[in-house]
Each structure stands twice: as structure tokens, then as C-alpha cells.
Design an enzyme around this catalytic site. Structure first.
Site, PDB file in Angstrom:
ATOM      1  N   HIS A 142     -11.245   2.664  -5.582  1.00 60.29           N
ATOM      2  CA  HIS A 142     -12.559   4.047  -5.215  1.00 60.29           C
ATOM      3  C   HIS A 142     -12.430   5.067  -4.563  1.00 60.29           C
ATOM      4  O   HIS A 142     -12.634   6.070  -4.554  1.00 60.29           O
ATOM      5  CB  HIS A 142     -13.204   2.306  -3.727  1.00 60.29           C
ATOM      6  N   GLU A 208     -23.174   1.586  -3.894  1.00 56.51           N
ATOM      7  CA  GLU A 208     -22.342   0.876  -4.272  1.00 56.51           C
ATOM      8  C   GLU A 208     -22.061  -0.725  -3.393  1.00 56.51           C
ATOM      9  O   GLU A 208     -22.618  -0.330  -3.065  1.00 56.51           O
ATOM     10  CB  GLU A 208     -21.375   1.769  -2.103  1.00 56.51           C
ATOM     11  N   GLU A 210     -20.514  -3.642  -2.083  1.00 60.19           N
ATOM     12  CA  GLU A 210     -20.011  -3.445  -1.259  1.00 60.19           C
ATOM     13  C   GLU A 210     -20.261  -4.919  -0.601  1.00 60.19           C
ATOM     14  O   GLU A 210     -21.469  -5.636  -1.080  1.00 60.19           O
ATOM     15  CB  GLU A 210     -19.883  -2.947   0.087  1.00 60.19           C
ATOM     16  N   ASP A 242     -25.073  -0.256  -0.655  1.00 59.70           N
ATOM     17  CA  ASP A 242     -24.678   1.001   1.337  1.00 59.70           C
ATOM     18  C   ASP A 242     -25.440   1.761  -0.553  1.00 59.70           C
ATOM     19  O   ASP A 242     -24.467   2.987  -0.680  1.00 59.70           O
ATOM     20  CB  ASP A 242     -23.280   1.329   1.173  1.00 59.70           C
ATOM     21  N   GLN A 249     -25.178  14.275  -0.050  1.00 55.80           N
ATOM     22  CA  GLN A 249     -23.961  13.629   1.207  1.00 55.80           C
ATOM     23  C   GLN A 249     -22.825  14.735   0.384  1.00 55.80           C
ATOM     24  O   GLN A 249     -21.788  15.146   1.262  1.00 55.80           O
ATOM     25  CB  GLN A 249     -23.533  12.346   0.295  1.00 55.80           C
ATOM     26  N   TYR A 253     -21.592  16.466   4.111  1.00 56.19           N
ATOM     27  CA  TYR A 253     -20.605  15.797   4.928  1.00 56.19           C
ATOM     28  C   TYR A 253     -19.047  15.906   5.642  1.00 56.19           C
ATOM     29  O   TYR A 253     -18.876  15.121   6.146  1.00 56.19           O
ATOM     30  CB  TYR A 253     -20.396  14.767   3.808  1.00 56.19           C
ATOM     31  N   SER A 266     -29.613   0.888   3.364  1.00 58.64           N
ATOM     32  CA  SER A 266     -28.576   0.349   2.755  1.00 58.64           C
ATOM     33  C   SER A 266     -28.978  -1.916   2.690  1.00 58.64           C
ATOM     34  O   SER A 266     -30.142  -2.451   3.532  1.00 58.64           O
ATOM     35  CB  SER A 266     -27.784  -0.091   3.947  1.00 58.64           C
TER      36      SER A 266
END
Lengths: 430, 430
Positions: A142, A208, A210, A242, A249, A253, A266
């Protein structure tokens, strides 16, 4: 302490579907609302939810040192704080009680009616009050994919990445259990080629893939946890989505990390599968590519072979499985993560949650986000019933599932975390 | 509701030092352990700590809708969740009770002995259980200084900085009240010129002069708060020292932000001063240098004139005041911060904490960190009793103080947050 509950030949007197994620060898922990509007801590066998609060009141945990109300709570935090020895005693006792030859509960119709619910009768809650939530960035595939997209192949991995498990603090308040729909977030974003940002809905909402582990009270301020002791402080694991808004972003970020692009929601699966239940599925982590500083070195198999998949379900249509990955691809294992997190003396409490980071695998069909699967939108992902996706659309549901399986051992699974994306929230006019 | 407690002419029958931070016009809220080992919620007037749990049991809050045990708690979270109307009723009532002409408590010797403690008899605790902690980066002087040091003057401010209040999530578990010593953290760092990191104690431990606000339950998942409504959801403010390890930070923070360089400890002053108490000190925020997107625009004076200072005290020596700054220098005000934080639907709960970011002012003696005061260590800071500092040494104590004062109005202060840095933690051998 022997893990009697892990006996692969053990069967239960409850009727369970073949290949269930929740055989008697699993015994996960969760919190649910019963048909009588009572919140209780429970476990799950097959498609039954079992009320541990009621079991305890009826005396079935006699001999185990537990406070009277330990299961009559709306979170698992206090039970988790009781420590590994207690978790094991309770898990073993539950396993014994439901073992096919044990008549104690099986033959007590009244008690059975009190403690056993059909899963459809209960409403799953968030299993813990999450004090602090940390998200790692521990999949090399990733990190390499995202780095390649944004900085080119040569600068894909940052210089620190192979030396430490990179992580950042996330927001606990927006962590929700499976089944709660979320809204498309709005914030600032910088259109391509523009110099001034605009405000509006994210056009790049992403999942995401996870997993996350839940800790017990591990250390005091100033103290550290070694890789050797780390697993003593891990209660169990959940599936974790997530949610991320890539356009938000990208603009926000630098230099302090993601913020509004992550903290809108989330989602986690509601049953925490204990590390003990995963014991038969231990496996090696990827071989380190750099020599590790001593505090990150470890012995033995510290990862788990957990098969993961992501499905996307458009509104009213059938789902398409869009990615298959595995927890074992994670470059930095949980013991290293916890050792790193505490090496500076940062305290970890019961109910803290640590995410793995997106669990991408080595092949394009194992990537753990739309950003990677569609490669920034350049290669839309085909859906079985027609159409495609670059990112998640309004009314799409994203479902993550995970389970372990070997020839010798029953399937141990996590169920799912399923979350529907609704359009931008419309406030009611007062 | 009139803020009767803000009457500047009001005097108390308690003996208070001249120029105290805590006149009868302040009435902050905190949590303390009494000489009888009872934890209670209290307020402070002069150098007296007043037990609100006992006051309530004795009936002095009659007529105000409060649950019986609202003050007999080890955190203020539930009281804060009761909302602004209740905070105001309670603050006004306390002000009345201690007003010099009110005999009700003044003439009741027995009740006075029960509820009033000398400050030296109590031990201050963390005032809230902090669910989530967010740290903003809202001082343009600080962001410019740090940006200039690391990227040069031309690229000092990132393109997003003037458009949104940059922020990141911090760690709640390591937030401690004033008075608790901390240990020098260890982690990885990259020596100058090296390509491989080493492990060891930070050699660049730094303070950050900040303030932080504590919120009430503000919004549900998906909902936003406007700049107009934001202050309704702010309970009050504390002084905040966001301890930082610059060498650890430099190596770890790309691309996801600071982690171990911050989460080893953060300290706050124990008394929360309400926004109501600060009302007389409202002032303008700096003029925006870019046109703001509508959700960040606001009307009126949304900042406060709070004079801040940082003192450094070597072990066994007298302190040196090394910086003087002001809360009003903050470019993005609290209303903008809260509006931005929630514009994507992120929920804010009672007891959440939001830091201002380092509050540097325009002149070199107003910089809010050693990093800036010593300009990366190039210009060591002189101490009054001899010697100098580039960063914080073992056994140094860092003290942050803050207060408001105008000609017309009594001084309203925060007391202090004082934290001693101890050497690296040495685990006891078992």
C-alpha cells in the site's frame, strides 16, 4: 494456561450452519441490545447471540473471579482491563458450557431461553469505548502504491518507512459499528490546476481494507512494552474500514497528516475475535528488508493468516467482490507496532484501538482501496452486474469480510463490517 | 441569561490575595482529591478550593436542575454535557454564595468547614476524561517560523495554511495535569549526515506554549457546527504544554504527521476557566490575508486577550521568563476551528480537547517554543542565573502562566501548568 477452547474436535449442542465464522472454537466478544432493550456483553456461536450478563447472573461463571456487573455493561473495557488470564477462563468456560456433551445449560430450558438469542433479535453495538485510536501504515504494498502515484516509483517509500512502523493518531468519536450508514463528507479541496480551494462534497470517497486490534491496559506513562510482551496486551481483532476522502486528503494533509479526510467515519465489525482464537493460524511476517533496531526485533511467528475480501454492493443490486487480500501481508506486525508505540513511554489503555493501515497484497486484485484498485481513477473497477467504479458512489454499500481456515482446523471468522454511503447530510430546517 | 457572576464590583467574604488569578469573577471548574481522599468537582476562589459535591449535598444548588451526583465524580464530563445554561446557573449561584453580603454560607461555620479547603490540602486531578484531542496549528508566526527553518522563507507557509485551520489528531492517554513530572522520551532519530537511524534519548526536548478549549457534546455524526453556534459548545479553556521531541519528530513525521515526538506527554493546567468568565476580554482575531470560504467566515470578536508567559526553572534555581505571548495572536479563532473540524460531519463530544497550536507572537521574545526561541539551537536562550538553553535539560521545570486584565475589570487567570522533565525512565529490574 491450556487453550481448551481451541480443541478442533469440539462440537456444540447448538445448531450452527456449516462453515460458520463462529464455531464453538471462536467465542468472540461483543456488546448488544436485546429484544428487551437491555444492553449486555455477549458472545456468538453460529447464528446465536449469547447474553453473558444473564449467564453470569445465573451462576454459570462460578469460580472465575469476576465482579457481579462485569458483563452488564455497554462496553467491554472493564472486562478487557481484567487481563488475559480472565479472558481465557471465561472463553474456556463458555466453550465447556456449549460443548455437546455438557447437559448443564443444554437441559435447562428456562436458562437457555434467558441467555440465547437469535442473532436477528439483537442489535450489535460498538464493542468498546475507544479511548485512543492509532492507525498504522504497515503494508509495504500500500505504501509503495500510494507513494508511486504521488511521488513516482523512485521516491515511493519514504526513508523512514523500512525503519519504523509509521503511524498517526486518528479520531475515536467517529468510529461506528457495522450497519450504521454514513454520509458523503464535505470540505475544502483544490481542483486540478486551480490555485484557490473550493468547498463541496468529496468526489473521491474511498474505503480502506484494514484490521484493528484492541488493547488492554498495557503500561503507565514513561514505561515501554517489548515485542516479547506485546501480545499479552492485545485482546483481539476486528475488521476495519477506514473511510477516506482522497480529494480532501490531498489538499489538507501536508504537513501534519490526514484530518477531515478520515475523521468523518470509520467502521468496525462488532465481534472482537480474541488472539487466542487465532492461535492456530499463526504465520510469519514478511522478511525485513533492513536490519531492525533491537526494540523492533522479535522471535517467532507474530502474524496471522487471515483471508480478507472487499465487496461493493450498488443499491438494490448484487455485490461484486472487488479485492482479496490477507492480514499476513502486513510488513510490521502487531508486536512491533505496540513496541514502537510505547518505546517513548506513551501509555496504552484498555479499549484503545490500533489499525493496521490498508492491507494491500502484491497483486492488483489484492489492493485494499479504490485509489489503488482503480489507480487514481485511471482504471475503473468493473462490477459483475454492469457498470464500474473509480470511487464509491452514493447508496453503495462496502462490505469487508475476513476468516481463517486450515485443513486441520475449523474456520474462524470475523463476520463482516458493512457500511452504506448516503448522500451529503441535509440538516433539517428548524 | 445575564452573567451576574461577571459583575466587576462584586467582592467575596473569603480572604483572597491581591491580584489573584481567581477572584470571585472567575469561578473555574476542576477536579480534586480532598484531605479525606474523596474525589470531587470543585471551584477555586483565591487560594481556596471549594467542594461543589459537598455544597450540592448541603442544598446550596437548590432550584437548579442537577442530578444528585453530578459533582461527586472524578471528571467534569457529565456536568459539561449538561450544557451552557446549567454551567451559567451554577456559576452564578457560586458567585452569589460567596458574595460578601450573603450570610447563607458565610455564617454557617459547620458548612464552611465542610466545603472550603485550603489549596494546599487538595491534589488537583485531570479535570476531564478527554475523549479525543485535536491540536490545531493556528499561529501564523509559529507556522512561518517553523516553515522558514525547514523549507526556507519562500516556502514557509504551505498553500493550504491561509485557507483552513490545519490540525491533526493527538493522543489523549498521555495528557496529564500540572505537577506530574515526565521522562525524556526515547525513539529513533536520524543523526545529521547519517543515512541509518539510531535509537536513543531525544536531545531536543521542547515545550510548546498553547492553550486548549474543552467542548460539550456538540453534534452527531454527519452534522456540522457553524461559526455562529460554535461558542455555545465551548465550556472553557486551559493552559497547555504540548511537549515535543524535535529530533524524533523530524525523522518520523513524513508523510502522516508527528507521532512519538508528541505522544509521550502533554500537560494542562487543572482549572478550566469558562468562556463566560473570559467575556470581558473579547478581542479581534488577526485580519484574514485571504478571502475565506463561507463556512469559515464569522461576525464579531471571537478571540480573547489572554497574556501568556513561559518560565524555565533549572533544578534548585530561580526561574527565567523566556517568552511572553498572547492568545489573541492566533490567526484562526476557536469558532473557525470548531466549524472546520465538524464541517465534514465529525462528531465532537463532551470532554474533547482542542489545542491552539504553538502561540508564537510577532517578536522573537514572543515565540512559543525553544525551537523558535533558540532558532534550531543557533541562538541559545540566556537564563537569569547564568547558563543557557537550546532545548530543555533533565530536571528543568517548564511553567506556563496566563491571565487577562483590563483597567476596568479584575484579573482573570488560569494559574499555571508546571512540568518537570526527568531523565530517561529506568525500568525497575524485576
Amino acid at each position: 494456561m491450556p487453550l481448551a477452547a481451541n480443541d478442533p474436535t469440539r462440537k456444540t449442542w447448538l445448531k450452527t450452519p456449516k462453515n460458520t465464522d463462529f464455531p464453538i472454537q471462536n467465542i468472540p466478544f461483543g456488546v448488544f441490545l436485546t429484544r428487551d432493550d437491555v444492553i449486555t456483553i455477549g458472545t456468538r456461536i453460529g447464528n446465536y447471540a449469547i447474553d453473558l450478563g444473564a449467564l453470569h447472573q445465573l451462576g454459570y461463571f462460578e469460580g472465575i473471579p469476576l465482579t457481579d456487573d462485569i458483563f452488564l455493561q455497554d462496553t467491554l473495557n472493564d472486562f478487557i482491563a481484567d487481563g488475559r488470564k480472565t479472558w481465557r477462563l471465561v472463553r474456556n468456560r463458555i466453550s465447556e458450557l456449549f460443548e455437546e456433551n455438557n447437559p448443564a445449560l443444554r437441559e435447562n430450558k428456562k436458562d437457555r431461553a434467558t441467555v440465547i438469542f437469535d442473532l436477528s433479535e439483537v442489535e450489535m453495538q460498538l464493542p468498546v469505548q475507544i479511548g485512543d485510536y492509532t492507525d498504522f501504515y504497515s503494508s509495504i504494498e500500500h505504501a509503495t502504491n500510494v507513494g508511486t502515484m504521488f511521488r513516482g516509483k523512485e521516491n515511493a517509500l519514504m526513508p523512514n518507512w523500512l525503519h519504523l512502523p509509521v503511524a498517526y493518531h486518528g479520531r475515536s468519536s467517529s468510529i461506528i459499528p457495522s450497519g450504521i450508514p454514513i454520509h458523503r463528507p464535505q470540505s475544502q479541496k483544490l481542483p486540478n490546476g486551480a490555485t484557490e480551494p473550493i468547498f463541496g462534497p468529496s468526489r473521491q470517497v474511498d474505503f480502506e481494507l484494514e484490521m484493528a486490534f484492541i488493547t488492554t491496559a498495557a503500561n503507565n506513562l514513561g514505561e515501554s512494552i517489548t515485542t516479547k510482551d506485546a501480545e499479552e496486551n492485545i485482546f483481539g481483532l476486528v475488521l476495519f474500514n477506514d473511510w477516506s476522502a482522497r480529494d480532501i486528503q490531498k489538499w489538507e494533509y501536508v504537513p501534519l497528516g490526514p484530518f477531515l479526510s478520515k475523521n468523518f467515519a470509520s467502521s468496525i465489525s462488532p465481534w472482537i475475535v480474541t488472539l487466542d482464537a487465532l492461535e492456530p493460524f499463526r504465520t510469519d511476517s514478511p522478511k525485513p528488508q533492513k536490519e531492525l533496531l533491537p526494540y523492533l526485533q522479535y522471535e517467532g511467528k507474530k502474524s496471522f493468516d487471515i483471508k480478507l475480501e472487499v465487496a461493493l454492493q450498488p443499491d438494490g443490486k448484487k455485490e461484486t467482490v472487488i479485492a482479496k487480500s490477507n492480514f499476513k501481508y502486513m510488513y510490521w506486525n502487531m508486536s512491533q507496532q505496540l513496541a514502537h508505540h510505547t518505546v517513548n513511554g506513551c501509555p496504552v489503555n484498555a479499549g484503545d484501538m490500533m489499525g493496521s493501515g490498508t492491507l494491500s497484497g502484491p497483486t492488483p486484485d489484492s489492493y485494499g482501496s479504490m485509489l489503488e484498485l482503480s489507480w487514481k481513477g485511471e482504471r475503473p473497477v468493473r462490477l459483475d452486474e454492469g457498470g464500474d467504479r473509480k470511487f464509491i458512489r452514493d447508496h453503495d454499500t462496502v462490505i469487508i469480510r475476513g476468516h481463517c481456515k486450515t485443513k486441520e482446523y475449523p474456520r474462524i471468522g470475523f463476520g463482516e463490517v458493512s457500511t452504506k454511503l448516503l448522500p451529503v447530510f441535509q440538516p433539517k430546517t428548524k
